[in-house]
Enzyme design. Sequence first.
Site, mmCIF file in Angstrom:
data_model
loop_
_atom_site.group_PDB
_atom_site.id
_atom_site.type_symbol
_atom_site.label_atom_id
_atom_site.label_comp_id
_atom_site.label_asym_id
_atom_site.label_seq_id
_atom_site.Cartn_x
_atom_site.Cartn_y
_atom_site.Cartn_z
ATOM 1 N N GLU A 88 0.827 -1.203 0.000
ATOM 2 C CA GLU A 88 0.000 0.000 0.000
ATOM 3 C C GLU A 88 0.859 1.250 0.000
ATOM 4 O O GLU A 88 0.566 2.233 -0.682
ATOM 5 C CB GLU A 88 -0.938 -0.016 1.202
ATOM 6 C CG GLU A 88 -2.191 -0.828 0.997
ATOM 7 C CD GLU A 88 -1.923 -2.326 0.942
ATOM 8 O OE1 GLU A 88 -2.821 -3.063 0.525
ATOM 9 O OE2 GLU A 88 -0.821 -2.777 1.318
ATOM 10 N N ASP A 267 -5.782 -4.369 -3.104
ATOM 11 C CA ASP A 267 -6.076 -2.937 -3.200
ATOM 12 C C ASP A 267 -4.833 -2.123 -3.534
ATOM 13 O O ASP A 267 -4.921 -1.073 -4.165
ATOM 14 C CB ASP A 267 -6.718 -2.427 -1.903
ATOM 15 C CG ASP A 267 -5.755 -2.406 -0.739
ATOM 16 O OD1 ASP A 267 -4.971 -3.365 -0.578
ATOM 17 O OD2 ASP A 267 -5.783 -1.435 0.034
#
Length: 995
Positions: A88, A267
Site C-alpha cells: 500500500e 487494493d
Amino acid sequence: MISRKSVFRKSVSMVMSAILVLPLSLGLFQAEPDRASAATPESTRFLQMYKQLKDPASGYFSKEGIPYHSVETLMSEAPDYGHLTTSEAYSYWMWLEVLYGHYTGDWGHLESAWDNMEKYIIPVNEGDGKEEQPTMSNYNPNSPATYAAEYPQPDQYPSRLSGQYGAGKDPLDSELKATYGNNQTYLMHWLLDVDNWYGFGNLLNPSHTATYVNTFQRGEQESVWEAVPHPSQDNHKFGKPNEGFMSLFTKENNAPAQQWRYTNATDADARAVQAMYWAKELGYDNQVYLDKAKKMGDFLRYGMYDKYFQKVGSASDGSPIAGTGKDASLYLMAWYTAWGGGLGQSGNWAWRIGASHAHQGYQNVVAAYALSDKDSGLIPNSPTAGQDWATSLKRQLEFYTWLQSDEGAIAGGATNSWDGAYKAYPSGTSTFYGMAYTGAPVYQDPPSNNWFGMQAWPVERIAELYYILAKKGDTSSEQFKMAKQVTENWIEWSKSYVFADERPVTDAQGYYLDAQGKRILGGKNPKVATTAAKGEFWLPSNLEWSGKPETWSGFANHKGNANLHVVTKNPGQDAGVLGSYVKALTFFAAGTKAEKGDYTELGKEAKDLSKTLLDAAWGYNDGIGITTKEAREDYYRYFTKEVYIPSGWSGKTGQGNTIPGTDATPSDPAKGGNGTYSSYSDIRPNITKDPQWSYLKDKYTTSWNKQTQKWDKGAPEFTYHRFWSQVDMATAYAEYDRLINGSGPAEPTAPKAPSNVKASAGDAQVTLTWSKATGADSYTVKRSTTSGGPYTTVATVTDATYKDTGVVNETIYYYVTTATNSLGTSPDSAEVSAKPTAAPIPAKGDVIAQYRVGDTNPGDNQIRPLFRVVNKGKEALDLKNVKLRYYYTVDGDKAQEFHCDYAQLGSSNIQGRFVKLDKAVNGADYYLEISFGAGAGSLAAGENTGDIQIRMNKSDWSNYNESDDFSYDATKTSYTDWEKAPLYINDKRVWGLEP
C-alpha cells in the site's frame, strides 16, 4: 501446498491499514524547483509536503530508497513495527509522483519509484539474475492448491491440509504464459521488513537488506497482537528445526518442505494501476512503464478468484463445486491472492490460491475502468483481460449499491466460503451473485468494517469514476448512475459527522450527541451539537452496524436497504483518512460541475467543506508532515500473553530468541487449542531496545489497571508520521488545486535531460536507449572518446533509441543525449559508455554438437542439457579424443555433482568434470566438460551418438539461475545444431563458440 492468508489488522483505537508508498532511488530525494503557475495555497502546500517527504532528514525512506510505514518505529497496527513497509505504501508513492509529474513536467521520479517497487517488493527477476519465484514454472493450473479449512481462533491452528474439497481449475495460467512467456506473478508481496529488523534476511536475493516477511496466517480472530512474524522464504534456518514456521499454520503427514510464498493485497496493486491511469491522463506517455501497469493489472485478476477456485455461489448448501474456469471468479477484488513453491532438493512444485472474501474497502472502480476502457490505453495484453475487468467494473459498482446502508455508509462485504470452510449459509442470509453477506469480512479483531478509513478510501475512488464519466459525457449509463448515487448518498451521510473549526460533542463512549444531549444512533440528517474550535478538524473513527442488505437482484430492482443501518462514533483526527475524505469531496464536487455545467448544491457544500478542512489541517504541519498526537488505548497488548504457540512447538526467531520461551502461560482451552501464550515483546525482543520503549513500559506500569482493563492515568500518547497518511494529505491539496482551482503545470518550457540512458555494445555498433523526456520533440546524441567530452553530435532522432554504427571495435565511446523542443534544449544527460567488440567467429567443421533443453525451468536446482555428437565427415571418429563443453553460471559456488541418466553409447562411457573459469565472463563462470571413455568406440561417418542425457546439481541442492547462462536456451526443445556447445578434438576447438 498452500499459504494461509495475510490480512491487515487495525489497532483498536486507530485501525490503520493500507500503507501506500512509492519507490524512489536515493539520487532523487532532492526535490526539483517549484514550477507551479499562479501558485495557490493548495499547490504551494502540495509542493512543500513533497519536499518534506523527500528530505532525507525527515526519515521517510530507507538507505535502499524504500518508504517506511512510519518515520517512528514503536508501532503496532497493520505492520507491527514502524520500519516495515507494505505494498500500500508503494502504491501511494506512485500517486505522489504522478501529481509531482503533473506540476513539474518531471516524470523521472515516477519511473524511479516503479523501478524501486519492481526491485524490492515485486518478487521477480527484474534483471539482477535473482529468481525470487524459482519454481513457479512447476505450477499445475489443473490442481492449484490443497484445501485446508480456516478457523475462528488462532488456537485451532495448524490447519490440516486435508484436500477435503478438490481445487478447481485455474483459467488464467495458460494465457498469461502465452502472453508473457512465463507465469511468474507480477504483483507486490504485501509486507517488507525494510531494515531486516526481524533478522531473517533475504534468502533468494541476499544483496538486498529488505526482506519479504509475513504475519497473519491463522484465521479471522488473529490480530496483529496474536501473529507470529515469519520469513516468506523459509529454508528451515529459523522456526522449528526441520520444519521452519509452516508447522504453526498448516499440518501435514510429513514435515513441511522448504518453500517460498508470497501474498498480495489486491487494493495496493489496483491503486498503483489507478495512479498510472491518472499519469497517462495528465500527459505521461512512456509506454515502457504503462505496459508494466498493464501487466500488473493482468495478473491482478487472480485477486478475483475464490481461494480454491470453487464455483461462485455453489457452497451455499455446504457442498462447493470445483470451478472449471471463469465460474470461480467473484469479479470483485478479494482480500488477497497468494502463490508459492518449493526450495531445496525436492522443490519442483508450486501452488496458487485466491481468496473467498471480498471487502468493500478493497474494490477499485478506477483501476477496473482503466483496465477495460478502450480509450484508457491500459487494457492488458492477455486475450480475456479487458472483458474480465469490464465485468468487474459493473460488479464492483453493483456491490457498493448493494452494500449502501439506509444512512449512506457502505457495509462490509461478501464471502464465497462461510466461516472460511465452505459451510452452509445460515438461514435468511442475504446474497450477492450467490455470495453471502458478511458485516466484517476476513477479520474480527477489531471488526474489519468499523474503521471510517475503510469508507473514505473506496468512496474516493467511486467519486473519481463519477468525475471521469461525467467529464467524458457518459451520464446515462448504468455505471454512471450507480457511481453517482453511491457517492451522493455517502457524502450526504458523512458530512453530518465531519467538522472544521468546531468540535463535535460526544459522550464518554464516543457517541455523537444532539443539542438535547441525546445519542445520535443513526438516521438521516442528524444535527450534531458542536462547540467552537478554531483551526481544528474532526471526522469519525468508528462505526457500528446492524441489519443486512436485501438480496441483490440487479440495479433496476434495487429499492435501497431500509433494514441495514449504521451508527457513527468516535470523532478523531486521522490525517490520512482526512486526505482521502477531502479527495472524495473534491472529485464529487468536480463531477457535479462536469455533469451539470456548475456545482450542484451538494457539490458546492463538498467543495467548501474540502477547503475549510484543508486549511484547518495545515495548522497541524510540524515541519515533517501533518500529524496529531494519538492516545493508543490498545498498547497494553504489547505486554499481555496472547500469541498462541501449540504444544510441542519450539523454534528460533531471526532476533535470536526461542519461542515460546520460559515465560509463556497456558492457553485457554475454551479457544480450542492446547499450547501456550506469549506476548508481542516475547516474540520480538528487539522492541525493548526501541528509544520509546521505556516510556511505554513506564506508562503501562503506572497507569494500566489489569482489573478494570483501563488506563487510570491516561493511555500512552504517540505522534506518528505515517508515509501513506502524509501522501494522502499532500495529494488532497494537489487534487483540490487541480480540480477546483483549475491550476495545472507551469507554462511549457524546454524539456529536462533524458533519464535512464543506457548503452550496449555489439560488433562495430553501440545501441543507446533512454526514457522519453516530457515535451521533447527530438533528441540529439553526442559522442566522445574521452570521458567528460568534448562531445561531437552524431545524430538527431525522434525516438528514444539510436544505433551508432560509426564506431570501431575495441575503442571505448562515451555518450550523452539532450532533448529539444521549440522552447529550447535540455542539459546533457548523464554520461554512459560502451566498448564495441568484434563478434567471435565460431569454428565450423565436420563434427558438430546438437542440443535440446531437458528442463525449461531456469530457476530450479538442476541443469539438464541433452546432446548428440554428429559426424558429418567422411571418416570414422574416435570418441575418446572428443570433448564437449557446456558453459553456465554456478550462482553460488558449491561442490557440484555430475550424472549421466542415459546414453545410447552407455552411461558408463560418459564422464563429466567441472571447470571453473579463471575469470568469469558474460554468461559463464564454469563449464562442464563431457568426455567419452574407451568403451564408447568410434563414431562412423554420417552417424550420431544418439541421446546423451546428462544432469548436474550442487551438493546442497540449491538453485541455479540458467536464464543468463551462455549455453542454455529454453526454446531448443528438439535437437538443433548448437554453436554455444563447443566441441574439441585432441583439445583443439573444431565446432562452436566459447563465451
